[in-house]
Motif scaffolding. Structure first.
Motif, short mmCIF file in Angstrom:
data_model
loop_
_atom_site.label_atom_id
_atom_site.label_comp_id
_atom_site.label_asym_id
_atom_site.label_seq_id
_atom_site.Cartn_x
_atom_site.Cartn_y
_atom_site.Cartn_z
N THR A 221 8.27 -9.77 -9.82
CA THR A 221 8.58 -8.47 -9.20
C THR A 221 9.96 -7.98 -9.59
O THR A 221 10.42 -6.95 -9.08
N PRO A 225 9.57 -1.19 -9.14
CA PRO A 225 9.88 -0.29 -8.03
C PRO A 225 9.35 -0.82 -6.71
O PRO A 225 8.30 -1.49 -6.66
N THR A 226 10.06 -0.53 -5.64
CA THR A 226 9.70 -1.04 -4.32
C THR A 226 8.28 -0.65 -3.94
O THR A 226 7.56 -1.43 -3.30
N GLU A 227 7.85 0.55 -4.33
CA GLU A 227 6.51 1.00 -3.96
C GLU A 227 5.41 0.16 -4.60
O GLU A 227 4.30 0.10 -4.06
N LEU A 228 5.71 -0.46 -5.75
CA LEU A 228 4.69 -1.25 -6.45
C LEU A 228 4.75 -2.73 -6.11
O LEU A 228 3.86 -3.49 -6.50
N THR A 229 5.80 -3.17 -5.43
CA THR A 229 5.94 -4.59 -5.11
C THR A 229 4.76 -5.13 -4.30
O THR A 229 4.26 -6.22 -4.59
N PRO A 230 4.27 -4.41 -3.25
CA PRO A 230 3.10 -4.93 -2.53
C PRO A 230 1.88 -5.14 -3.43
O PRO A 230 1.12 -6.08 -3.22
#
Length: 451
Positions: A221, A225-230
Motif C-alpha cells: 500500500t 492513495p488513501t481512497e484505494l487502500t481499503p
C-alpha cells in the motif's frame, strides 16, 4: 479501442478536470469583466488615485531642514500634470495645513477638503470644485518628527476616460488567457494524471504476477492513495483466503494419494494369493492403472508447491539416460525403439533432478504409447532445449490448447491414463521457468522443453 478509451479512468479524470477548469475560468472571467464594467470607479478608479498620490509622495525632495522643496515625477506623469492642469492636480501641505508645493493651477485655490488633513489621510473623498466633480486622495508622509500631507485631485471625467482605456482590452485579454490556459492545462494534465495513477499501475502489474506458485505475495500500500487502500487490503485478504484454500486442497490431494497407495498394494497381493479368482490379468490391469493414477496425483500435489523442489546442478544427459533405461522394458513391449541424441560437452543446468526425470519420463512415455510397432521415439538434447519426437498419428490442432489441462484426454485415446501426465510436466516447467511447446510433424509430434 474507442470504447476502452472512453471507459479509461485517465480519460474520465482528464475530461472532468478540463470541464471544471474551463467552467472555473469562464465564471471567473465573467465576474472580472462584469465588475470592471459595472463598477469602474470602485475597481480601477480608486486604485489609480491611490497609486497617483503614492507616486507624488515618493517623488518628494527634502532640504537639509527636512522640508519638501520639490516633486520629482517620471517624464510621462509630469507631462500629464502639465497638459491637464484642470483635471489632474496635486498639493503638499505641512502639519499645520500650510501649502508648500502644488502643481499648475492648484496653488491659488481654496482647500479642497473642509476636514483636517490628519482626518482625511488614507482616504479618497469626492467633492465638487468650481462645478466639477473631483476625487481627493490624501496621504501622510513622515520625515523625522515632522508630518506632511500629499493630496491629489483627479476629475471624474479624467478617471472615467482612464478606466475606459484600461477596461477596453480586458475582454480580449481574458479570452486569450482562458484559451492559452486551457490548452496548457489540457496538455499538462495527462502527465499529472499519469503520475498520480502510477502507484495504481504498479499495483496492477504486481497483481498480474501473482500465480498459484506465489500466493504468499501481498500487494504493497506504499504510495497508494488513501481512497484505494481499503481495496488493496481487501485484495490481500482475499489472497490469504485463496492461499489457505489452495494449501488445504494440495494437502488433501497428497494425503489421499498417499493413503490410497497401501490399500492398492494389499489388494493386489490378496488377488495374487487367491487362485480361485478369475480374470486376474484384467484386475491387475485395473489396479495398476489406479496405482499409476494415484502416483500421478501425488506427483501433481508435489510439483504444485514451489517449496517441494530441491534445485542444484544437473547434467541433462544423465537424467535422459535414466529415463531411457526406466522405459526400455515398456518400449520393447510396444516394439518401439528409443534413441538418445545429444550435443557434446553440454553444461550442467540448475534444476530439480527428480522433477526433470518425471517431466521427461511422462513425455517419452506418452510418445511410446502413441507410436506404432517398429516406430522410433527420439530424445534430442542441446544447449537450449530438450526435444522428444515420435512416429505417432500426430495431434489435431484443435486439441493442442487442451493438452496441458488436468484430467483432459483426447476422445479417441487408445491408451490408459488419467490425463495428468502433461499437466504435471507443465507445472514442472513453470517451476523452473522453462517453456513447454508442442508441434505436429509430417509424421508424429514434437514436444520441446526450452531451457
Amino acid at each position: 479501442m474507442l470504447n476502452h478509451w472512453i471507459r479509461s479512468l485517465s480519460t474520465r479524470l482528464w475530461a472532468t478536470n478540463m470541464a471544471a477548469f474551463a467552467v472555473s475560468l469562464v465564471v471567473l472571467a465573467t465576474i472580472v469583466i462584469y465588475v470592471f464594467s459595472q463598477f469602474p470607479e470602485q475597481s480601477l478608479g480608486r486604485r489609480e488615485q491611490t497609486e497617483m498620490v503614492g507616486r507624488i509622495a515618493a517623488g518628494l525632495d527634502f532640504d537639509d531642514a527636512g522640508r519638501p522643496v520639490s516633486v520629482r515625477l517620471p517624464g510621462e506623469l509630469a507631462w500629464v500634470f502639465q497638459v491637464l492642469p484642470a483635471d489632474l492636480q496635486y498639493r503638499v501641505y505641512d502639519g499645520q495645513g500650510r501649502l508648500l508645493l502644488a502643481s499648475t493651477g492648484a496653488r491659488d485655490s481654496a482647500p479642497w477638503l473642509p476636514d483636517s488633513l490628519g482626518a482625511a489621510a488614507g482616504s479618497i473623498v469626492h467633492v465638487t470644485i468650481d462645478g466639477k466633480r473631483f476625487a481627493i486622495a490624501t496621504r501622510q508622509v513622515s520625515r523625522g518628527q515632522a508630518a506632511f500631507y500629499v493630496q491629489t485631485a483627479t476629475s471624474a471625467q479624467f478617471t472615467g476616460a482612464l478606466v475606459r482605456l484600461k477596461i477596453q482590452p480586458i475582454p480580449r485579454t481574458v479570452e486569450t488567457v482562458v484559451f492559452i490556459a486551457t490548452i496548457i492545462f489540457g496538455l499538462t494534465l495527462p502527465l499529472t494524471i499519469r503520475r498520480v495513477l502510477r502507484p495504481l499501475r504498479e499495483v496492477s502489474q504486481a497483481a498480474a504476477q501473482i500465480t498459484p506458485r506465489n500466493l504468499k505475495t501481498r500487494l504493497s500500500t506504499k504510495g497508494i492513495p488513501t481512497e484505494l487502500t481499503p481495496l488493496i487490503n481487501a485484495f490481500n485478504e482475499a489472497l490469504a483466503r485463496l492461499e489457505n484454500g489452495f494449501k488445504v486442497q494440495q494437502q488433501f490431494l497428497a494425503a489421499a494419494a498417499h493413503e490410497l497407495q497401501t490399500p492398492l498394494t494389499l489388494i493386489r497381493g490378496q488377488i495374487e494369493l487367491q487362485p480361485e479368482i478369475e480374470e486376474k490379468e484384467q484386475l491387475f490391469r485395473e489396479i495398476d492403472l489406479m496405482a499409476r493414477q494415484v502416483r500421478q496425483l501425488l506427483h501433481l500435489a508435489e510439483v504444485s508447491e514451489a517449496q517441494n523442489f530441491t534445485f542444484g546442478e544437473v547434467r541433462i544427459v544423465d537424467v535422459a539416460q535414466d529415463v531411457v533405461g526406466y522405459l526400455a522394458r515398456k518400449a520393447d513391449a510396444k516394439q518401439v525403439k528409443l534413441q538418445l541424441k545429444e550435443s557434446r560437452a553440454l553444461s550442467p543446468i540448475w534444476a530439480d533432478r527428480s522433477a526433470l526425470f518425471i517431466l521427461l519420463k511422462n513425455i517419452v512415455e506418452n510418445a511410446i504409447n502413441v507410436s506404432p510397432a517398429n516406430g522410433v521415439v527420439t530424445l534430442m538434447i542441446d544447449e537450449v532445449s530438450i526435444q522428444v519426437e515420435d512416429d505417432g498419428p500426430g495431434i489435431p490442432q484443435e486439441y493442442v490448447p487442451f493438452l496441458f489441462k488436468r484430467f483432459w484426454r483426447a476422445p479417441e485415446s487408445r491408451h490408459d491414463g488419467a490425463g495428468l501426465g502433461l499437466a504435471i510436466c507443465k507445472e514442472i516447467a513453470l517451476a523452473h521457468e522453462w517453456r513447454l511447446t508442442v508441434s505436429s510433424l509430417s509424421t508424429g509430434t514434437r514436444f520441446v522443453v526450452w531451457l
